[in-house]
Motif scaffolding. Structure first.
Motif, PDB file in Angstrom:
ATOM      1  N   UNK A   2      76.923  25.523 -58.896  1.00 22.73           N
ATOM      2  CA  UNK A   2      77.213  26.277 -57.690  1.00 22.73           C
ATOM      3  C   UNK A   2      78.124  25.517 -56.759  1.00 22.73           C
ATOM      4  N   UNK A   3      77.769  25.535 -55.461  1.00 18.53           N
ATOM      5  CA  UNK A   3      78.552  24.822 -54.457  1.00 18.53           C
ATOM      6  C   UNK A   3      77.882  23.509 -54.081  1.00 18.53           C
ATOM      7  N   UNK A   4      77.299  22.857 -55.045  1.00 16.07           N
ATOM      8  CA  UNK A   4      76.632  21.586 -54.787  1.00 16.07           C
ATOM      9  C   UNK A   4      77.592  20.575 -54.172  1.00 16.07           C
ATOM     10  N   UNK A   5      78.838  20.576 -54.612  1.00 14.09           N
ATOM     11  CA  UNK A   5      79.802  19.628 -54.057  1.00 14.09           C
ATOM     12  C   UNK A   5      80.027  19.885 -52.573  1.00 14.09           C
ATOM     13  N   UNK A   6      79.948  21.155 -52.152  1.00 10.85           N
ATOM     14  CA  UNK A   6      80.096  21.461 -50.728  1.00 10.85           C
ATOM     15  C   UNK A   6      78.924  20.909 -49.929  1.00 10.85           C
ATOM     16  N   UNK A   7      77.731  21.000 -50.490  1.00  7.90           N
ATOM     17  CA  UNK A   7      76.557  20.445 -49.826  1.00  7.90           C
ATOM     18  C   UNK A   7      76.698  18.932 -49.664  1.00  7.90           C
ATOM     19  N   UNK A   8      77.169  18.280 -50.723  1.00  2.00           N
ATOM     20  CA  UNK A   8      77.331  16.831 -50.680  1.00  2.00           C
ATOM     21  C   UNK A   8      78.394  16.413 -49.668  1.00  2.00           C
ATOM     22  N   UNK A  23      84.877  26.252 -55.261  1.00  2.00           N
ATOM     23  CA  UNK A  23      85.667  25.945 -56.454  1.00  2.00           C
ATOM     24  C   UNK A  23      84.798  26.225 -57.675  1.00  2.00           C
ATOM     25  N   UNK A  24      85.400  26.783 -58.686  1.00  2.00           N
ATOM     26  CA  UNK A  24      84.661  27.126 -59.896  1.00  2.00           C
ATOM     27  C   UNK A  24      84.608  25.938 -60.858  1.00  2.00           C
ATOM     28  N   UNK A  25      83.592  25.894 -61.727  1.00  2.00           N
ATOM     29  CA  UNK A  25      83.555  24.877 -62.787  1.00  2.00           C
ATOM     30  C   UNK A  25      84.764  25.043 -63.705  1.00  2.00           C
ATOM     31  N   UNK A  26      85.245  23.971 -64.353  1.00  2.00           N
ATOM     32  CA  UNK A  26      84.687  22.618 -64.328  1.00  2.00           C
ATOM     33  C   UNK A  26      85.123  21.773 -63.139  1.00  2.00           C
ATOM     34  N   UNK A  27      86.061  22.287 -62.331  1.00  2.00           N
ATOM     35  CA  UNK A  27      86.527  21.506 -61.184  1.00  2.00           C
ATOM     36  C   UNK A  27      85.382  21.206 -60.224  1.00  2.00           C
ATOM     37  N   UNK A  28      84.471  22.157 -60.056  1.00  2.00           N
ATOM     38  CA  UNK A  28      83.349  21.953 -59.151  1.00  2.00           C
ATOM     39  C   UNK A  28      82.473  20.791 -59.612  1.00  2.00           C
TER      40      UNK A  28
END
Length: 277
Positions: A2-8, A23-28
């Protein structure tokens, strides 16, 4: 993911998740790996195979290089030399405990040697040569860290090798115009580590023109946020500075760099054949 990178990222910089794009996987997945970076100084003792280390150094040397000059090298340190380094940094026992260690070097020798081989004068033997080499070494270190974490490894850079660069150069056989930049000690992490909050983006990101007019007030806010999320366990040099009732990142760094560090490193660099002019 999901948007885990945004949370981080929001946690890292103390802002709302909405300021970052989805951003969609795999970039996410890649962004989450980068946003979730942590320093580890505890290892579970499992060995790191040689072929995996070779894979990591090859990945690191795929990093960008100034003008394709490729002025960086990596030394895979053997255990005997790693122990010598550890002996010089007794306050960092993790250096000895880490399964593997590599040293990133700034290399101005290869380019100079090419000119000698072709019997041409080298007109760029000045500070820019050193600057480019250091930039190349730093990029390789950053890419190595990302590669290591991508396969589940973790570690910590060690810039303290620049406190005794003559010894490191001798141990590693570094010739003229090759200097140690930093070591990286790594392995399989024993446990989790906290995520270090970074300075807010309004301090370090500038739109159009550099502007630090509000930096100090933002740093005060950062100190308060960091004390909440990652309080420092002890205060530096209390005999000199006393005990501060409010001790945050800025006070810690002001104390850390109130003591002269590596004042002779420039002399070492010049003695290794680099010009700082």
């Amino acid at each position: 993911m999901g948007d885990r990178f945004k949370e981080l990222l929001a946690l890292r910089f103390g802002c709302e998740e909405a300021v970052f794009a989805s951003v969609s996987p795999p970039a996410a997945d890649i962004l989450a790996l980068m946003a979730g970076h942590r320093v580890h100084r505890g290892f579970d003792g499992r060995p790191v195979p040689d072929d995996l280390v070779r894979t990591l150094v090859a990945s690191a040397l795929s990093a960008p290089s100034k003008s394709d000059l490729q002025q960086r090298d990596i030394v895979i340190v053997d255990s005997a030399i790693q122990h010598k380094i550890a002996d010089r940094v007794p306050k960092s026992p993790w250096v000895r405990e880490a399964p593997r260690c590599v040293v990133f070097c700034a290399n101005g020798r290869r380019l100079s040697s090419l000119f000698k081989r072709r019997k041409r004068l080298f007109p760029n033997d000045h500070f820019d040569l050193l600057f480019n080499c250091i930039g190349d070494a730093a990029l390789a270190l950053a890419w190595f860290i990302v590669a290591a974490e991508a396969v589940g490894l973790a570690g910590c850079p060690l810039s303290e090798i620049r406190n005794f660069p003559e010894e490191v150069s001798e141990w590693l056989g570094l010739p003229d115009k090759v200097i140690p930049f930093a070591a990286y000690c790594f392995g399989w992490a024993k446990d989790d580590a906290p995520l270090s909050p970074r300075l807010p983006l309004e301090v370090t990101v500038h739109a159009g023109r550099f502007d630090d007019a509000k930096a100090m007030s933002s740093i005060d806010d950062y100190d308060r946020r960091r004390r909440t999320l990652q309080p420092l366990s002890e205060q530096r040099d209390v005999d000199r500075w006393g005990v501060s009732p409010v001790y945050g990142w800025s006070e810690d760094k002001a104390r850390q760099y109130a003591v002269e560090q590596r004042a002779t490193f420039g002399t070492f660099v010049r003695n290794k054949g680099f010009s700082t002019k």
